[in-house]
Design a protein around this motif. Structure first.
Motif, PDB file in Angstrom:
ATOM      1  N   VAL A 126       0.815  -1.223   0.000  1.00 50.22           N
ATOM      2  CA  VAL A 126       0.000   0.000   0.000  1.00 50.22           C
ATOM      3  C   VAL A 126       0.847   1.271   0.000  1.00 50.22           C
ATOM      4  N   ALA A 127       2.166   1.140   0.141  1.00 48.41           N
ATOM      5  CA  ALA A 127       3.024   2.335   0.123  1.00 48.41           C
ATOM      6  C   ALA A 127       4.462   1.913  -0.160  1.00 48.41           C
ATOM      7  N   THR A 128       5.205   2.829  -0.787  1.00 50.62           N
ATOM      8  CA  THR A 128       6.627   2.566  -1.062  1.00 50.62           C
ATOM      9  C   THR A 128       7.438   3.845  -0.865  1.00 50.62           C
ATOM     10  N   VAL A 186       1.778   6.547  -1.469  1.00 43.73           N
ATOM     11  CA  VAL A 186       0.890   5.882  -0.519  1.00 43.73           C
ATOM     12  C   VAL A 186      -0.481   5.753  -1.181  1.00 43.73           C
ATOM     13  N   HIS A 187      -1.018   4.564  -1.182  1.00 44.02           N
ATOM     14  CA  HIS A 187      -2.342   4.352  -1.775  1.00 44.02           C
ATOM     15  C   HIS A 187      -3.345   5.294  -1.112  1.00 44.02           C
ATOM     16  N   ALA A 188      -4.271   5.830  -1.899  1.00 44.14           N
ATOM     17  CA  ALA A 188      -5.196   6.865  -1.397  1.00 44.14           C
ATOM     18  C   ALA A 188      -5.923   6.437  -0.120  1.00 44.14           C
ATOM     19  N   ASP A 189      -6.218   5.144   0.021  1.00 43.87           N
ATOM     20  CA  ASP A 189      -6.966   4.674   1.203  1.00 43.87           C
ATOM     21  C   ASP A 189      -6.106   4.649   2.468  1.00 43.87           C
ATOM     22  N   ARG A 223      -2.207   9.767   5.373  1.00 41.69           N
ATOM     23  CA  ARG A 223      -2.302  10.498   6.644  1.00 41.69           C
ATOM     24  C   ARG A 223      -2.308   9.555   7.854  1.00 41.69           C
ATOM     25  N   ARG A 224      -1.564   8.453   7.736  1.00 40.34           N
ATOM     26  CA  ARG A 224      -1.379   7.558   8.888  1.00 40.34           C
ATOM     27  C   ARG A 224       0.106   7.421   9.219  1.00 40.34           C
ATOM     28  N   GLY A 225       0.932   8.271   8.594  1.00 40.47           N
ATOM     29  CA  GLY A 225       2.356   8.244   8.900  1.00 40.47           C
ATOM     30  C   GLY A 225       3.174   7.263   8.065  1.00 40.47           C
ATOM     31  N   LEU A 226       2.550   6.654   7.024  1.00 41.37           N
ATOM     32  CA  LEU A 226       3.298   5.641   6.259  1.00 41.37           C
ATOM     33  C   LEU A 226       4.440   6.259   5.442  1.00 41.37           C
ATOM     34  N   PRO A 247       3.862  18.957  -4.466  1.00 38.58           N
ATOM     35  CA  PRO A 247       3.493  19.821  -3.331  1.00 38.58           C
ATOM     36  C   PRO A 247       3.083  19.017  -2.095  1.00 38.58           C
ATOM     37  N   ALA A 248       2.339  17.916  -2.264  1.00 35.30           N
ATOM     38  CA  ALA A 248       1.939  17.098  -1.102  1.00 35.30           C
ATOM     39  C   ALA A 248       3.165  16.459  -0.465  1.00 35.30           C
ATOM     40  N   GLY A 249       4.072  15.963  -1.290  1.00 37.10           N
ATOM     41  CA  GLY A 249       5.280  15.334  -0.766  1.00 37.10           C
ATOM     42  C   GLY A 249       6.149  16.317   0.003  1.00 37.10           C
TER      43      GLY A 249
END
Ligand SMILES: CC(C)(COP(=O)(O)OP(=O)(O)OC[C@H]1O[C@@H](n2cnc3c(N)ncnc32)[C@H](O)[C@@H]1OP(=O)(O)O)[C@@H](O)C(=O)NCCC(=O)NCCS
Length: 282
Positions: A61-63, A80-83, A86-89, A114-116
């Motif tokens: 779900v994330a890399t 990070v997969h959209a689902d 915002r969990r700190g992954l 910008p998000a990164g």
């Protein structure tokens, strides 16, 4: 925390993406609408440290990846997969990458969305330049595709010009990219550029030239030979080239903030650096 040690975060396990898991990475970049191909993921799995988060039921779900260059490293594929956002992954996987960088005393660079950038600022990265992604839809020319290929001499010239402009060598990565079936090197005088296949569009870059006038002349040759959809990650302050691309049908899509963590002992972007090789490579 050791960089290779598997840990869990709210039931999600963090560890390494395994050598045979390019397809899992590609599924993630596809879901985000990114341009990486299976070849890109295979390159990272062969040459980089790639970390992954897995959901309790198994899927990746994330890399995040750290690609080592000669005297620095590029951090990329922070996805990070959209689902699962915002969990700190992203932060947790970045910490794995930074552990590796710190163990090897590597300055880290990256090109941030910008998000990164909001994640990276909190991890000590600071701005070091700006790029802008421009895209041109397929030109609709009836011209058949030109045969692709990169001669060994041209690849050596690309590697040398890139190292001079970039500040450190990217020989292994550029040689692998230039060796792919869809890759094509273009040269005009002292200007040189690589065009390679992407998932959604061909990527035009890096472009290296002594000045914007010579880069512009090379780009015109490239556009004459490339009928399909193209993206280019241009150094944002190359105003002449930027205006020329827009006049030739390119549209500005998004900024990338080039960021740095560690000693600024390498140039990063030299005068001859016109466009990057893609945000995952710099
Ligand atoms: C950017 C991205 C990787 C962040 O992943 P994430 O796991 O959600 O990030 P984290 O949970 O570690 O975020 C840490 C902090 O960064 C900031 N942050 C993260 N995403 C943010 C966003 N979209 N907008 C504003 N701030 C953000 C917040 O301060 C966050 O802490 P908080 O949730 O307690 O407020 C994810 O949104 C993503 O994959 N986006 C699409 C692909 C992309 O742009 N990747 C970055 C490439 S450079």
């Amino acid at each position: 925390m050791g960089a290779t040690e598997a840990i869990t975060l709210d039931g999600v396990s963090l560890g390494r993406l395994q050598p045979g898991e390019a397809a899992a990475g590609l599924a993630l970049s596809d879901a985000a609408g990114w341009n990486q191909t299976a070849d890109d993921w295979r390159l990272f799995l062969a040459m980089a440290d790639v970390f992954a988060a897995r959901a309790p039921d198994g899927p990746v779900v994330a890399t995040a990846a750290l690609l080592p260059y000669a005297s620095a490293a590029w951090i990329s594929l922070v996805l990070v997969h959209a689902d699962w956002r915002r969990r700190g992954l992203a932060t947790a996987l970045m910490r794995h990458c930074l552990d590796v960088a710190d163990q090897r005393s590597l300055t880290c660079w990256l090109d941030a969305t910008p998000a990164g950038a909001t994640v990276y600022e909190q991890l000590g990265f600071r701005p070091a330049g700006e790029l802008v992604r421009l895209r041109r839809k397929a030109a609709g020319l009836s011209k058949p595709d030109t045969p692709r290929g990169c001669g060994a001499g041209d690849v050596a010239a690309l590697v040398a010009a890139d190292a001079a402009a970039f500040g450190f060598s990217r020989a292994a990565v550029l040689t692998e990219m230039a060796g792919r079936a869809g890759s094509q090197l273009y040269r005009k005088g002292e200007a040189i550029a690589l065009v390679r296949d992407g998932r959604k569009a061909r990527q035009l870059g890096p472009i290296l030239a002594p000045d914007e006038a010579r880069a512009t002349a090379l780009v015109d040759d490239i556009l004459a030979g490339e009928a399909g959809e193209l993206v280019i990650d241009l150094a944002a302050d190359r105003g002449v080239l930027r205006a020329h691309l827009i006049a030739r049908g390119f549209v500005e899509e998004r900024p990338f903030l080039r960021m740095l963590r560690g000693a600024h002992h390498v140039a990063g972007i030299g005068e001859e650096f016109m466009a990057g090789a893609g945000p995952e490579y710099g």
